[in-house]
Structure formats: C-alpha cells, structure tokens
Design a protein around this motif. Structure first.
Motif, mmCIF file in Angstrom:
data_model
loop_
_atom_site.group_PDB
_atom_site.id
_atom_site.type_symbol
_atom_site.label_atom_id
_atom_site.label_comp_id
_atom_site.label_asym_id
_atom_site.label_seq_id
_atom_site.Cartn_x
_atom_site.Cartn_y
_atom_site.Cartn_z
ATOM 1 N N ASP A 83 -5.807 -2.676 18.039
ATOM 2 C CA ASP A 83 -4.516 -2.326 17.453
ATOM 3 C C ASP A 83 -3.388 -3.134 18.078
ATOM 4 N N MET A 84 -3.467 -3.376 19.387
ATOM 5 C CA MET A 84 -2.448 -4.157 20.075
ATOM 6 C C MET A 84 -2.387 -5.579 19.514
ATOM 7 N N VAL A 85 -3.558 -6.201 19.345
ATOM 8 C CA VAL A 85 -3.596 -7.576 18.845
ATOM 9 C C VAL A 85 -3.065 -7.630 17.417
ATOM 10 N N LEU A 86 -3.483 -6.702 16.582
ATOM 11 C CA LEU A 86 -2.983 -6.699 15.203
ATOM 12 C C LEU A 86 -1.470 -6.532 15.159
ATOM 13 N N ALA A 87 -0.940 -5.648 15.987
ATOM 14 C CA ALA A 87 0.503 -5.435 16.012
ATOM 15 C C ALA A 87 1.231 -6.688 16.503
ATOM 16 N N CYS A 88 0.643 -7.398 17.439
ATOM 17 C CA CYS A 88 1.263 -8.623 17.967
ATOM 18 C C CYS A 88 1.216 -9.769 16.968
ATOM 19 N N VAL A 89 0.199 -9.797 16.141
ATOM 20 C CA VAL A 89 -0.015 -10.918 15.227
ATOM 21 C C VAL A 89 0.628 -10.673 13.859
ATOM 22 N N GLU A 90 0.629 -9.440 13.410
ATOM 23 C CA GLU A 90 1.029 -9.165 12.031
ATOM 24 C C GLU A 90 2.496 -9.496 11.747
ATOM 25 N N ARG A 91 3.397 -9.090 12.611
ATOM 26 C CA ARG A 91 4.828 -9.350 12.358
ATOM 27 C C ARG A 91 5.120 -10.845 12.241
ATOM 28 N N PRO A 92 4.730 -11.676 13.246
ATOM 29 C CA PRO A 92 5.019 -13.099 13.087
ATOM 30 C C PRO A 92 4.306 -13.715 11.888
ATOM 31 N N LEU A 93 3.125 -13.222 11.569
ATOM 32 C CA LEU A 93 2.422 -13.718 10.386
ATOM 33 C C LEU A 93 3.252 -13.469 9.138
ATOM 34 N N LEU A 94 3.739 -12.251 8.991
ATOM 35 C CA LEU A 94 4.559 -11.912 7.826
ATOM 36 C C LEU A 94 5.840 -12.744 7.809
ATOM 37 N N ARG A 100 4.832 -14.150 -4.064
ATOM 38 C CA ARG A 100 4.064 -15.318 -3.611
ATOM 39 C C ARG A 100 3.498 -15.074 -2.213
ATOM 40 N N ALA A 101 4.285 -14.458 -1.335
ATOM 41 C CA ALA A 101 3.814 -14.158 0.022
ATOM 42 C C ALA A 101 2.609 -13.225 -0.035
ATOM 43 N N ALA A 102 2.682 -12.212 -0.873
ATOM 44 C CA ALA A 102 1.564 -11.278 -1.020
ATOM 45 C C ALA A 102 0.318 -12.004 -1.506
ATOM 46 N N GLU A 103 0.502 -12.927 -2.445
ATOM 47 C CA GLU A 103 -0.632 -13.707 -2.956
ATOM 48 C C GLU A 103 -1.257 -14.542 -1.835
ATOM 49 N N LEU A 104 -0.411 -15.230 -1.046
ATOM 50 C CA LEU A 104 -0.932 -16.057 0.047
ATOM 51 C C LEU A 104 -1.670 -15.221 1.087
ATOM 52 N N THR A 122 1.773 -3.305 -0.713
ATOM 53 C CA THR A 122 1.274 -3.265 0.661
ATOM 54 C C THR A 122 2.123 -4.166 1.551
ATOM 55 N N LEU A 123 2.458 -5.346 1.047
ATOM 56 C CA LEU A 123 3.322 -6.253 1.805
ATOM 57 C C LEU A 123 4.668 -5.591 2.072
#
Length: 78
Positions: free
Chosen positions: A32-43, A56-60, A67-68
């Motif tokens: 959960d920690m890794v997902l939380a650290c990665v998800e925000r910058p990814l988005l 388009r972002a949701a598609e990519l 969900t996005l």
C-alpha cells in the motif's frame, strides 16, 4: 533495455534503498505504501502529458474515466 525496464529498475533501486534506510524498524503494509507513493506522481505526469484531458488520461492509464476522477479527488488533483 526496454522502456518498462527503466521503471522496474527505478522501483527496485528505491525499494533496496528503503530497506537499507529502515535502520532496524520493522516495515509493514509495504504494498500500500508503494502504491500510494507511485500513484499520485503517475496521475500527475499522465494528466500533464494529456494537457489535463481526463478522457485521454484514463485511456492511457487503462482506467475508466470515473475511476480516474475518483483517484484524482483522493489526491486533491481536482
């Protein structure tokens, strides 16, 4: 080296450093920690790449647009 290998290598190096830096502390909920650290910058990066076009972002990302938007709201990106 494939493009995905760069991401995998970055995660590997970051996780190895994380374990070195624990200094005796016992880790928990690493997934959960890794997902939380990665998800925000990814988005943020994908939204920047699409100039804020959520459809388009949701598609990519391979996500449903709703969900996005839910994820964006959870990170105060909207």
């Amino acid at each position: 080296m494939q493009k995905n290998d760069h991401i995998s290598q970055s995660v590997r190096l970051a996780m190895e450093q994380y374990f070195r830096d624990l200094d005796g502390e016992v880790p928990s909920a690493i997934y959960d920690m890794v997902l939380a650290c990665v998800e925000r910058p990814l988005l943020e990066v994908v939204l920047s790449h699409t100039q804020g076009n959520q459809t388009r972002a949701a598609e990519l990302l391979g996500l449903n647009r709703n969900t996005l938007r839910k994820k964006m709201k959870s990170y105060d990106l909207i």
